[in-house]
Design a protein around this motif. Structure first.
Motif, PDB file in Angstrom:
ATOM      1  N   UNK A  29       0.835  -1.203   0.000  1.00 17.01           N
ATOM      2  CA  UNK A  29       0.000   0.000   0.000  1.00 17.01           C
ATOM      3  C   UNK A  29       0.869   1.253   0.000  1.00 17.01           C
ATOM      4  N   UNK A  30       1.883   1.256   0.832  1.00 18.82           N
ATOM      5  CA  UNK A  30       2.758   2.426   0.887  1.00 18.82           C
ATOM      6  C   UNK A  30       3.552   2.605  -0.401  1.00 18.82           C
ATOM      7  N   UNK A  31       3.975   1.517  -1.025  1.00 17.20           N
ATOM      8  CA  UNK A  31       4.707   1.608  -2.278  1.00 17.20           C
ATOM      9  C   UNK A  31       3.843   2.182  -3.393  1.00 17.20           C
ATOM     10  N   UNK A  32       2.624   1.681  -3.501  1.00 17.71           N
ATOM     11  CA  UNK A  32       1.687   2.218  -4.504  1.00 17.71           C
ATOM     12  C   UNK A  32       1.451   3.701  -4.258  1.00 17.71           C
ATOM     13  N   UNK A  33       1.208   4.035  -3.029  1.00 18.21           N
ATOM     14  CA  UNK A  33       0.900   5.419  -2.657  1.00 18.21           C
ATOM     15  C   UNK A  33       2.089   6.342  -2.902  1.00 18.21           C
ATOM     16  N   UNK A  34       3.267   5.872  -2.546  1.00 16.06           N
ATOM     17  CA  UNK A  34       4.468   6.692  -2.727  1.00 16.06           C
ATOM     18  C   UNK A  34       4.718   6.962  -4.207  1.00 16.06           C
ATOM     19  N   UNK A  35       4.502   5.953  -5.029  1.00 19.97           N
ATOM     20  CA  UNK A  35       4.749   6.133  -6.465  1.00 19.97           C
ATOM     21  C   UNK A  35       3.773   7.122  -7.078  1.00 19.97           C
ATOM     22  N   UNK A  36       2.521   7.119  -6.586  1.00 17.41           N
ATOM     23  CA  UNK A  36       1.532   8.041  -7.147  1.00 17.41           C
ATOM     24  C   UNK A  36       0.208   7.391  -7.484  1.00 17.41           C
ATOM     25  N   UNK A  37       0.033   6.135  -7.076  1.00 17.06           N
ATOM     26  CA  UNK A  37      -1.258   5.460  -7.253  1.00 17.06           C
ATOM     27  C   UNK A  37      -2.030   5.524  -5.934  1.00 17.06           C
ATOM     28  N   UNK A  38      -3.277   5.048  -5.964  1.00 15.65           N
ATOM     29  CA  UNK A  38      -4.122   5.078  -4.770  1.00 15.65           C
ATOM     30  C   UNK A  38      -4.548   3.644  -4.455  1.00 15.65           C
ATOM     31  N   UNK A  39      -3.999   3.059  -3.387  1.00 15.21           N
ATOM     32  CA  UNK A  39      -4.299   1.652  -3.082  1.00 15.21           C
ATOM     33  C   UNK A  39      -5.617   1.501  -2.335  1.00 15.21           C
ATOM     34  N   UNK A  40      -6.338   0.431  -2.620  1.00 18.54           N
ATOM     35  CA  UNK A  40      -7.428   0.035  -1.731  1.00 18.54           C
ATOM     36  C   UNK A  40      -7.400  -1.485  -1.611  1.00 18.54           C
ATOM     37  N   UNK A  41      -7.534  -1.962  -0.379  1.00 20.88           N
ATOM     38  CA  UNK A  41      -7.502  -3.392  -0.099  1.00 20.88           C
ATOM     39  C   UNK A  41      -8.860  -3.791   0.451  1.00 20.88           C
ATOM     40  N   UNK A  42      -9.286  -5.010   0.144  1.00 22.25           N
ATOM     41  CA  UNK A  42     -10.556  -5.488   0.669  1.00 22.25           C
ATOM     42  C   UNK A  42     -10.516  -6.992   0.802  1.00 22.25           C
ATOM     43  N   UNK A  43     -11.222  -7.501   1.799  1.00 25.44           N
ATOM     44  CA  UNK A  43     -11.340  -8.943   2.006  1.00 25.44           C
ATOM     45  C   UNK A  43     -12.797  -9.391   1.952  1.00 25.44           C
ATOM     46  N   UNK A  44     -13.710  -8.496   1.541  1.00 19.62           N
ATOM     47  CA  UNK A  44     -15.137  -8.775   1.608  1.00 19.62           C
ATOM     48  C   UNK A  44     -15.754  -8.830   0.211  1.00 19.62           C
ATOM     49  N   UNK A  45     -16.316  -9.981  -0.106  1.00 22.70           N
ATOM     50  CA  UNK A  45     -16.870 -10.171  -1.445  1.00 22.70           C
ATOM     51  C   UNK A  45     -18.073  -9.258  -1.703  1.00 22.70           C
ATOM     52  N   UNK A  46     -18.767  -8.862  -0.651  1.00 28.41           N
ATOM     53  CA  UNK A  46     -19.970  -8.032  -0.829  1.00 28.41           C
ATOM     54  C   UNK A  46     -19.664  -6.669  -1.444  1.00 28.41           C
TER      55      UNK A  46
END
Lengths: 264, 264, 264
Positions: A29-46
């Motif tokens: 997440x920090x690597x994506x964010x540092x480069x200039x992307x916006x990370x989102x993580x999820x574990x919920x299928x809904x």
């Protein structure tokens, strides 16, 4: 190699939806964010459909798979296919664990991925080539890495990034080899996971040419790591990890162009 | 104290299979990797047998237990017993949370562990000694730490590592006390989790003498932390954590031998 | 602004029970610990009552919600209400994901929270104000942030911390604005999660005045971040994250008082 994609990425700040490896998720997440992307993580299928809809690309990482997460990946993969959203697939440890290889093959039969990113042991296992993988590590084998990567790309009709001291990127016909890097990547857990998510970030902004997106991601990460390692006087994996996040934010196209070493 | 095990560990690069605490999992993986072991984490019972089979040792950490994870630990523990694979057990917060104490006791009745690693509050709770634990912290008590550790080791027929300012290692008869360390370990969450996994790494390469393996692991971590802390001019827990990963990779037997302070 | 609460917190070392976002959990645990609180994380509903009982405050973070975790939050929230334990609620990404907004509203109907901490996009969504959130980021909108925060506080009868370049803290009537901070917070994933947990830590030791507790937490984190950023010569998000943990341990009331910039 179109390194201008780095500037495009920073301008567009694409959202990358990760079904993540919980071991390395903060670093990714920090690597994506540092480069200039916006990370989102999820574990919920809904919330799978909502997240695919707002994301520019999806990254599915088998690193800490569970039956629940596999079901989530199936849904995310199918929705991403329906929405023509690029999917990067990271088959962690499929070379060492038969159960994981079966899961990976089932998922790859369930939906079409855009890019597979793995180490030699993982790509060899997917390609059906004999190789001695070791846990999460690449292991050792005598095969021709380019042939293995090509076989995997042809089998799954996608781009393959076989990462290692030299990264091999192929769509089954064309081949790019990236020679940048540092041994410190092997000393920091999650370097491969980060590469997979960075490939997704570039695929988000270059969705019609994922072969180029993957190649640029490989140069950006390998080159940035090399720049960080060049400043270290000893093999310091902790300092390297911190410096990598710093430099992913600060690195410029020009710096990367000056050190980029690749064959196309 | 056979510090040559450090060199053996780096030569053999043992795989350590962790059923992990998700709070500290990245740090533990990086610590194992930096030292010279190969970490693999899993949350899926379906791959338990594969992972035990490729692993040199198993580390079961109760830090963020769930009913699902407890069932996984039961399976992993039983398979590890069948395969004679060393098991390190980390009973996080059993001194403060009755539910966790019950879970720990049930698991310890279900399979035989090789080493238990906990702080004073946790080991006292397992030994049935009265103690005031505080959350994940050791808390305070008036007991004799050596007696508590011995009682726990005798009760569960295993080696016990009671870690703290002085680490007490015992097989119920013999006792080693390791006096190295730094207060910064208390300021960095997961120092205990890392010690448990390092004990597993050494047990993987010295499976016939887990008492020695545990003692060496304690000296390696406490000594390395002390070397890192000695370079700091103030209590900087973030810098310490980064420096610890660096130094776990760089530290030598000779450096550790020069500063090791222990009674056997 | 009663910055003496920082000294009180360090003396009392309150336990903060977090139902956590697995992306940022290690950083949050280390931040709480470095400041002087004692973090405990759990994913198991069976130990909810034990953990609420030993905790001084609870922090519920929707960052990586699952149906299982939502059920756990319901139980934890109800027990905390019964025990009059302060609850901080962090509605991650409710502005971007309709499913999350529904979950948040259901939980807020289920039990009474003490403080809601979110970015502009998240607080606007809870308040029912139109806003363009982006994934986990605040996004952009034309509304008046104070009016939005007040509306949210009045709707849910709690204190609201709307964090961003300026943090707005309100109980629906009174308003504090904290102007400290640094852009590096946006470059480090989990800065908001850490603020939520620090609000919980201060609420644990100042449970009768959560408005003051929230304001102090905001000044402590924003001010500490500013002090760290002032030492950097370039935007280094990795170095900032390490420095933030260091400085949360070392920062004094006096240092914060000298730089604190707020309107009450």
């Amino acid at each position: 190699m179109n390194l201008e994609l780095l500037t495009t990425l920073r301008q567009q700040n694409p959202i990358v939806f990760n079904v993540a490896n919980f071991v390395t998720v903060q670093d990714v997440a920090n690597g994506l964010n540092a480069l200039g992307a916006s990370p989102i993580m999820s574990a919920e299928v809904a919330e799978a459909e909502s997240l695919v809809t707002i994301a520019g690309a999806v990254c599915l990482n088998l690193g800490t798979l569970t039956t629940r997460q596999i079901a989530q990946m199936q849904t995310v993969g199918r929705i991403a296919n329906q929405q023509a959203t690029p999917i990067v697939f990271d088959p962690v440890a499929v070379g060492a664990v038969p159960y994981r290889l079966q899961v990976a093959q089932d998922l790859l039969a369930d939906f079409q991925v855009t890019v597979i990113r793995g180490n030699a042991g993982e790509i060899a296992a997917l390609a059906g080539v004999d190789w001695q993988a070791k846990g999460i590590d690449a292991g050792t084998g005598g095969g021709d890495l380019i042939a293995i990567a090509k076989a995997c790309a042809q089998k799954y009709h996608c781009v393959v990034v076989l990462s290692g001291p030299t990264d091999v990127i192929t769509d089954g016909i064309r081949v790019t080899q990236v020679h940048n890097g540092t041994e410190l990547f092997q000393l920091h857990v999650g370097s491969g996971d980060l590469l997979s998510s960075l490939v997704a970030a570039f695929a988000a902004i270059e969705s019609t040419d994922s072969y180029t997106a993957a190649g640029v991601a490989a140069v950006v990460l390998a080159g940035t790591g090399e720049l960080v390692a060049d400043q270290l006087t000893a093999e310091r994996p902790g300092t390297f990890a911190v410096g990598l996040i710093d430099k992913l934010h600060l690195v410029t196209e020009k710096e990367l162009a000056q050190i980029a070493k690749y064959d196309e």
